[in-house]
Design an enzyme around this catalytic site. Sequence first.
Site, PDB file in Angstrom:
ATOM      1  N   SER A   1       0.794  -1.110   0.055  1.00  0.00           N
ATOM      2  CA  SER A   1      -0.030  -0.078  -0.109  1.00  0.00           C
ATOM      3  C   SER A   1       0.680   1.402  -0.009  1.00  0.00           C
ATOM      4  O   SER A   1       2.000   1.275   0.650  1.00  0.00           O
ATOM      5  CB  SER A   1      -0.870  -0.099   1.136  1.00  0.00           C
ATOM      6  OG  SER A   1      -1.448   1.296   1.452  1.00  0.00           O
TER       7      SER A   1
ATOM      8  N   GLU B   1       0.204   3.479   1.665  1.00  0.00           N
ATOM      9  CA  GLU B   1       0.333   4.015   3.168  1.00  0.00           C
ATOM     10  C   GLU B   1       1.771   3.790   3.726  1.00  0.00           C
ATOM     11  O   GLU B   1       2.070   4.361   4.530  1.00  0.00           O
ATOM     12  CB  GLU B   1      -0.937   3.467   3.845  1.00  0.00           C
ATOM     13  CG  GLU B   1      -2.253   4.060   3.990  1.00  0.00           C
ATOM     14  CD  GLU B   1      -2.352   5.173   4.676  1.00  0.00           C
ATOM     15  OE1 GLU B   1      -2.715   6.284   4.172  1.00  0.00           O
ATOM     16  OE2 GLU B   1      -1.919   5.388   5.854  1.00  0.00           O
TER      17      GLU B   1
ATOM     18  N   TYR C   1      -2.097   0.130  10.896  1.00  0.00           N
ATOM     19  CA  TYR C   1      -2.325  -0.649   9.297  1.00  0.00           C
ATOM     20  C   TYR C   1      -0.974  -0.406   8.471  1.00  0.00           C
ATOM     21  O   TYR C   1      -0.748  -1.460   7.819  1.00  0.00           O
ATOM     22  CB  TYR C   1      -3.192  -0.078   8.734  1.00  0.00           C
ATOM     23  CG  TYR C   1      -3.542  -0.316   7.247  1.00  0.00           C
ATOM     24  CD1 TYR C   1      -4.222  -1.363   6.893  1.00  0.00           C
ATOM     25  CD2 TYR C   1      -3.001   0.750   5.962  1.00  0.00           C
ATOM     26  CE1 TYR C   1      -4.399  -1.841   5.494  1.00  0.00           C
ATOM     27  CE2 TYR C   1      -3.275   0.214   4.953  1.00  0.00           C
ATOM     28  CZ  TYR C   1      -3.903  -0.898   4.608  1.00  0.00           C
ATOM     29  OH  TYR C   1      -3.942  -1.038   3.150  1.00  0.00           O
TER      30      TYR C   1
HETATM   31  P1  NAP Z   1     -11.677  -4.388   1.472  1.00  0.00           P
HETATM   32  O1  NAP Z   1     -12.766  -4.206   0.498  1.00  0.00           O
HETATM   33  O2  NAP Z   1     -11.563  -3.780   2.523  1.00  0.00           O
HETATM   34  O3  NAP Z   1     -11.642  -6.039   1.442  1.00  0.00           O
HETATM   35  C1  NAP Z   1     -10.662  -6.477   2.436  1.00  0.00           C
HETATM   36  C2  NAP Z   1     -11.114  -8.243   2.052  1.00  0.00           C
HETATM   37  O4  NAP Z   1     -10.275  -8.935   2.930  1.00  0.00           O
HETATM   38  C3  NAP Z   1     -12.540  -8.703   2.643  1.00  0.00           C
HETATM   39  O5  NAP Z   1     -13.003  -9.581   1.579  1.00  0.00           O
HETATM   40  C4  NAP Z   1     -12.751  -9.081   3.956  1.00  0.00           C
HETATM   41  O6  NAP Z   1     -13.430  -9.931   4.302  1.00  0.00           O
HETATM   42  C5  NAP Z   1     -11.231  -9.920   3.857  1.00  0.00           C
HETATM   43  N1  NAP Z   1     -10.778  -9.907   5.249  1.00  0.00           N
HETATM   44  C6  NAP Z   1     -10.577  -9.022   6.237  1.00  0.00           C
HETATM   45  N2  NAP Z   1     -10.171  -9.498   7.520  1.00  0.00           N
HETATM   46  C7  NAP Z   1      -9.911 -11.018   7.164  1.00  0.00           C
HETATM   47  C8  NAP Z   1      -9.635 -12.059   7.741  1.00  0.00           C
HETATM   48  N3  NAP Z   1      -9.115 -12.120   9.157  1.00  0.00           N
HETATM   49  N4  NAP Z   1      -9.366 -13.366   7.185  1.00  0.00           N
HETATM   50  C9  NAP Z   1      -9.807 -13.416   5.917  1.00  0.00           C
HETATM   51  N5  NAP Z   1     -10.269 -12.364   5.331  1.00  0.00           N
HETATM   52  C10 NAP Z   1     -10.429 -11.068   5.414  1.00  0.00           C
HETATM   53  O7  NAP Z   1     -10.317  -4.025   0.794  1.00  0.00           O
HETATM   54  P2  NAP Z   1      -9.825  -3.713  -0.829  1.00  0.00           P
HETATM   55  O8  NAP Z   1      -9.922  -2.152  -1.105  1.00  0.00           O
HETATM   56  O9  NAP Z   1     -10.345  -4.547  -1.732  1.00  0.00           O
HETATM   57  O10 NAP Z   1      -8.052  -3.836  -0.776  1.00  0.00           O
HETATM   58  C11 NAP Z   1      -7.516  -5.175  -0.912  1.00  0.00           C
HETATM   59  C12 NAP Z   1      -6.179  -5.181  -0.528  1.00  0.00           C
HETATM   60  O11 NAP Z   1      -5.495  -4.041  -1.001  1.00  0.00           O
HETATM   61  C13 NAP Z   1      -6.273  -5.158   0.895  1.00  0.00           C
HETATM   62  O12 NAP Z   1      -5.297  -5.729   1.642  1.00  0.00           O
HETATM   63  C14 NAP Z   1      -5.820  -3.701   1.132  1.00  0.00           C
HETATM   64  O13 NAP Z   1      -5.106  -3.338   2.337  1.00  0.00           O
HETATM   65  C15 NAP Z   1      -4.928  -3.395  -0.139  1.00  0.00           C
HETATM   66  N6  NAP Z   1      -4.917  -2.000  -0.461  1.00  0.00           N
HETATM   67  C16 NAP Z   1      -5.956  -1.282  -0.895  1.00  0.00           C
HETATM   68  C17 NAP Z   1      -6.021  -0.027  -1.565  1.00  0.00           C
HETATM   69  C18 NAP Z   1      -7.112   0.602  -1.854  1.00  0.00           C
HETATM   70  O14 NAP Z   1      -7.097   1.811  -2.364  1.00  0.00           O
HETATM   71  N7  NAP Z   1      -8.093   0.143  -2.156  1.00  0.00           N
HETATM   72  C19 NAP Z   1      -4.727   0.234  -1.905  1.00  0.00           C
HETATM   73  C20 NAP Z   1      -3.539  -0.131  -1.368  1.00  0.00           C
HETATM   74  C21 NAP Z   1      -3.558  -1.535  -1.006  1.00  0.00           C
HETATM   75  P3  NAP Z   1     -14.990  -9.289   4.490  1.00  0.00           P
HETATM   76  O15 NAP Z   1     -15.741  -8.847   3.277  1.00  0.00           O
HETATM   77  O16 NAP Z   1     -15.874 -10.525   5.132  1.00  0.00           O
HETATM   78  O17 NAP Z   1     -14.904  -8.069   5.368  1.00  0.00           O
HETATM   79  N1  GDD Z   2     -12.657   7.584   6.094  1.00  0.00           N
HETATM   80  C1  GDD Z   2     -12.463   8.709   6.265  1.00  0.00           C
HETATM   81  N2  GDD Z   2     -13.570   9.265   6.631  1.00  0.00           N
HETATM   82  N3  GDD Z   2     -11.305   9.617   5.709  1.00  0.00           N
HETATM   83  C2  GDD Z   2     -11.532  10.947   5.820  1.00  0.00           C
HETATM   84  C3  GDD Z   2     -12.632  11.344   6.366  1.00  0.00           C
HETATM   85  C4  GDD Z   2     -13.856  10.785   6.800  1.00  0.00           C
HETATM   86  O1  GDD Z   2     -14.838  11.106   7.229  1.00  0.00           O
HETATM   87  N4  GDD Z   2     -12.788  12.900   6.156  1.00  0.00           N
HETATM   88  C5  GDD Z   2     -11.289  13.186   5.757  1.00  0.00           C
HETATM   89  N5  GDD Z   2     -10.912  11.895   5.437  1.00  0.00           N
HETATM   90  C6  GDD Z   2      -9.339  11.595   4.957  1.00  0.00           C
HETATM   91  C7  GDD Z   2      -8.517  10.794   5.809  1.00  0.00           C
HETATM   92  O2  GDD Z   2      -7.820  11.391   7.105  1.00  0.00           O
HETATM   93  C8  GDD Z   2      -7.513  10.626   5.047  1.00  0.00           C
HETATM   94  O3  GDD Z   2      -6.531  11.461   4.768  1.00  0.00           O
HETATM   95  C9  GDD Z   2      -8.199  10.740   3.433  1.00  0.00           C
HETATM   96  O4  GDD Z   2      -9.280  11.058   3.894  1.00  0.00           O
HETATM   97  C10 GDD Z   2      -8.451   9.122   2.794  1.00  0.00           C
HETATM   98  O5  GDD Z   2      -9.053   8.327   3.721  1.00  0.00           O
HETATM   99  P1  GDD Z   2      -9.658   6.652   3.356  1.00  0.00           P
HETATM  100  O6  GDD Z   2     -10.528   6.978   2.383  1.00  0.00           O
HETATM  101  O7  GDD Z   2     -10.117   6.136   4.718  1.00  0.00           O
HETATM  102  O8  GDD Z   2      -8.397   5.896   2.826  1.00  0.00           O
HETATM  103  P2  GDD Z   2      -6.975   6.038   3.270  1.00  0.00           P
HETATM  104  O9  GDD Z   2      -5.970   6.730   2.282  1.00  0.00           O
HETATM  105  O10 GDD Z   2      -6.602   6.281   4.662  1.00  0.00           O
HETATM  106  O11 GDD Z   2      -6.388   4.362   3.084  1.00  0.00           O
HETATM  107  C11 GDD Z   2      -6.989   3.873   1.945  1.00  0.00           C
HETATM  108  O12 GDD Z   2      -6.086   3.764   0.919  1.00  0.00           O
HETATM  109  C12 GDD Z   2      -4.696   3.187   1.429  1.00  0.00           C
HETATM  110  C13 GDD Z   2      -3.873   3.299   0.136  1.00  0.00           C
HETATM  111  O13 GDD Z   2      -3.053   4.232   0.299  1.00  0.00           O
HETATM  112  C14 GDD Z   2      -7.504   2.128   2.231  1.00  0.00           C
HETATM  113  O14 GDD Z   2      -8.118   1.656   1.064  1.00  0.00           O
HETATM  114  C15 GDD Z   2      -6.077   1.665   2.453  1.00  0.00           C
HETATM  115  O15 GDD Z   2      -6.541   0.386   2.670  1.00  0.00           O
HETATM  116  C16 GDD Z   2      -5.065   1.632   1.409  1.00  0.00           C
HETATM  117  O16 GDD Z   2      -4.046   0.781   1.699  1.00  0.00           O
END
Ligand code: NAP
Ligand code: GDD
Length: 339
Positions: free
Chosen positions: A130, A132, A153
């Site tokens: 990520s 992050e 995280y």
């Molecule tokens: P998501 O929608 O939160 O999906 C996470 C998945 O992991 C869900 O299927 C969840 O199951 C499963 N899970 C959570 N805890 C688990 C456990 N203890 N055992 C087995 N399964 C578990 O996340 P996403 O946005 O698709 O992201 C996919 C991956 O990419 C994650 O590893 C995330 O950290 C990473 N990532 C995401 C982003 C982004 O912007 N989306 C960016 C960088 C990296 P449930 O449906 O039952 O909750």
């Molecule tokens: N969730 C949330 N809710 N975020 C808020 C809010 C709110 O009400 N208001 C402002 N934010 C700001 C957060 O402080 C952060 O700076 C930004 O919006 C994005 O927050 P999220 O959408 O929760 O995503 P993230 O950047 O913290 O994390 C996501 O992206 C990562 C990759 O950079 C997640 O998908 C992570 O799993 C992923 O790794």
Amino acid sequence: MPRALITGCTGQDGSYLTELLLSKGYEVHGLKRRASLFNTDRVDHIYQDLHEKNLRFTLHYGELTDGSCMATLLYDIRPDEVYHLGAQSHVRVSFDVPEFTTDVVATGTLRILEAIRRTGVKTRFYQASSSEQFGSTPPPQSETTAFHPRSPYACAKVYAHNITVNYRESYGMHASCGVLFNHESPRRGETFVTRKITRAAAHVKLGLQKKLYLGNLDAKRDWGYAPDYVRAMWMMLQQDEPNDYVIGTGEAHSVRDFVEAAFARVNLDWRDYVEIDPRYFRPAEVDYLLADATKAKKDLGWEPMVTFSQLVNIMVDADLAEVELKMRGGAEAVRLVEE
Ligand code: NAP
Ligand code: GDD
């Protein structure tokens, strides 16, 4: 027919990746957690087509905190490719449940790598790293940028990333890390900021919500479209040699920009509806993420297809359609009761 195992199959990325791999003729096995209610909404539609399109898709109960379960699944399925996407993926929540987040995200990754090593199953491995992990390191961020994680995280993801690289170097595994910047879609979880905003814009437009409470509006993110990003995951595992790649659009916007664009899509001025609630501030914030994805573009030939404004429009339109459908369903139910 290649065979894939996807952890996190029921999540946003897992559902798009399942569709992509099935469209390429894969046999797909996904992990789902046991929950007290149905938690397969994002992949249920695939089951409708299973027989008609002759798709091979199976969901297995599993837990990333259970190493024996991971080993059994690997041994039984013997996948050619493992996409490890499962995670407690909410940054803010990780401050509330740091031990659980670390167990699932960091040790969970180690459990799968160990299961691969111990079972001797020959498979390629994708680690969902990520942006992050870069935390407070100034943008733009590339594969050579130092990590400075700012949440439990992100700390857990740094471990998962490093242990993946370590298993590649120690045991010669075909293991690659995709360091993906934020990617969104109509299937995004409702508590991530983009989806929270687009749902609110739809609800406000349709008279179902008066205010939207947000935290830090100044944070900048490089937001892309999830289907573009799962394509990059697949591309990484098709390379002869494993490697690590940054994936992002190369364009950053603030949360304020996102909220402005989302409300503009429904012809509203966001300033009339948005209030700041300090509950949504984080103990430590990541201010500015911006990808330099030069390596992925050059080596994989990957390009994002959807722009920032297209992404906002896709998400707002989908939420409007979903809320309208629910309202129509509700009105229909009332009519049936009254008849
Ligand atoms: P998501 O929608 O939160 O999906 C996470 C998945 O992991 C869900 O299927 C969840 O199951 C499963 N899970 C959570 N805890 C688990 C456990 N203890 N055992 C087995 N399964 C578990 O996340 P996403 O946005 O698709 O992201 C996919 C991956 O990419 C994650 O590893 C995330 O950290 C990473 N990532 C995401 C982003 C982004 O912007 N989306 C960016 C960088 C990296 P449930 O449906 O039952 O909750
Ligand atoms: N969730 C949330 N809710 N975020 C808020 C809010 C709110 O009400 N208001 C402002 N934010 C700001 C957060 O402080 C952060 O700076 C930004 O919006 C994005 O927050 P999220 O959408 O929760 O995503 P993230 O950047 O913290 O994390 C996501 O992206 C990562 C990759 O950079 C997640 O998908 C992570 O799993 C992923 O790794």
